[in-house]
Write an enzyme that holds these catalytic residues in place. Structure first.
Site, short mmCIF file in Angstrom:
data_model
loop_
_atom_site.label_atom_id
_atom_site.label_comp_id
_atom_site.label_asym_id
_atom_site.label_seq_id
_atom_site.Cartn_x
_atom_site.Cartn_y
_atom_site.Cartn_z
NE ARG A 78 -3.55 -2.18 2.85
CZ ARG A 78 -3.31 -3.26 3.58
NH1 ARG A 78 -2.15 -3.38 4.22
NH2 ARG A 78 -4.21 -4.22 3.69
CE LYS A 103 -6.34 -0.50 4.73
NZ LYS A 103 -7.66 -0.75 4.12
CG HIS A 162 -4.66 0.37 -3.75
ND1 HIS A 162 -3.94 0.47 -2.58
CD2 HIS A 162 -5.62 -0.57 -3.52
CE1 HIS A 162 -4.45 -0.36 -1.67
NE2 HIS A 162 -5.46 -1.01 -2.23
NE ARG A 200 -2.96 -3.71 -1.18
CZ ARG A 200 -2.52 -4.48 -0.18
NH1 ARG A 200 -1.23 -4.67 -0.03
NH2 ARG A 200 -3.36 -5.05 0.65
CG HIS A 228 -6.26 -8.78 1.69
ND1 HIS A 228 -6.41 -9.25 0.40
CD2 HIS A 228 -6.09 -7.44 1.59
CE1 HIS A 228 -6.32 -8.23 -0.44
NE2 HIS A 228 -6.12 -7.13 0.26
CE1 TYR A 259 -6.16 -7.64 -6.68
CE2 TYR A 259 -6.36 -8.70 -4.55
CZ TYR A 259 -6.10 -7.59 -5.30
OH TYR A 259 -5.79 -6.40 -4.68
#
Length: 298
Positions: free
Chosen positions: A148, A172, A244, A247, A270, A279
């Site tokens: 990110r 995150k 992004h 990514r 994630h 994806y």
């Protein structure tokens, strides 16, 4: 309790109790500020402990005129989180957003670039100045590791474990993860550190920051956005891209090459495999290869 006091308490809760990043907290705060602006504009004098669902519905109806369903859903989700906090802290008994319907948005597939477009984008970097070498390294690192933009700009030299072949990333919620780094990215990072960065005097508190601007401070997220946007214009790319996008391309290309979805989930950081599964919808061609390779009926 007034709105200013409630929002400040909520920000502390998000930071201390939930461990969310500064950018995420700012995003939640903007949702509340939109509601507060609506109340002031319409001269509705009501506190966060007294506001009811009818006023929230008025606000949602108003924002629906100017934002798309996906943005509406995000704002409603932000408000729901805030009022859950208010209930949790016993500031009020019920959450006024419980009866608010979230608009159906469907699943938005991420934009990606082909491998050829990635190569073209990186090749377009002007290497005639020192910032060019840095910018090439930034693109190679983001694409190699699926970072990110916030993770990239906070990456530190002490996070590089090249002998082991990994970098450490703070994602995150301040969650730490280790990502394998490709030899190409490793090569360019080494060149950048030894030939470019060592000629920049870092400002205080940026001594360990990997990517620096000319003044010795860390890069802003906006600067990375501009670097990529300018390169897209330079190669006449007919799509809107952002950091992004690199990514997304990283994950899509790994999946297409046969990588395990769980491994991609770990590298992207994630929490849920469901997030990574998007994806699969971007490029289904690999599914046919998997079936032909692993199914017992040849």
């Amino acid at each position: 309790m007034n709105w200013q006091h409630a929002i400040k308490d909520y920000q502390l809760f998000l930071k201390i109790e939930r461990g969310l990043s500064k950018n995420t907290i700012e995003s939640y705060t903007r949702d509340l500020q939109k509601l507060n602006l609506f109340l002031n504009k319409n001269e509705i004098k009501v506190s966060p402990t007294e506001i009811d669902s009818s006023i929230i519905k008025q606000f949602v109806y108003e924002i629906a005129k100017s934002v798309n369903p996906r943005s509406q859903a995000r704002i409603i989700s932000g408000l729901r989180s805030f009022f859950d906090f208010m209930v949790f802290e016993d500031y009020r008994k019920t959450n006024p957003t419980d009866l608010i319907e979230t608009p159906k948005t469907g699943r938005k597939l991420p934009d990606t670039l082909s491998e050829e477009q990635i190569d073209e984008l990186i090749s377009a970097v002007d290497l005639s100045h020192s910032q060019g070498e840095r910018n090439r390294t930034i693109l190679e690192t983001m694409y190699s590791c699926g970072l990110r933009v916030g993770e990239l700009v906070t990456l530190k030299i002490s996070d590089l474990f090249f002998e082991e072949g990994f970098i450490r990333v703070l994602g995150k919620g301040n969650k730490e993860r280790y990502i394998p780094i490709h030899n190409t990215a490793k090569k360019y990072i080494t060149i950048y550190i030894n030939q470019i960065r060592n000629h920049i005097k870092p400002k205080k508190s940026f001594e360990d920051t990997l990517f620096l601007n000319r003044r010795g401070s860390g890069l802003s997220r906006q600067m990375v956005f501009m670097i990529i946007k300018d390169l897209a214009v330079k190669i006449d790319l007919k799509k809107k891209i952002s950091p992004h996008t690199l990514r997304h391309s990283f994950a899509t290309h790994l999946l297409k090459g046969g990588a395990d979805l769980r491994a991609i989930q770990q590298m992207l950081g994630h929490e849920s495999i469901t997030t990574t599964e998007v994806y699969v919808h971007v490029d289904k061609s690999f599914l046919k290869d998997v079936l032909e390779k692993y199914h017992p009926r040849k």
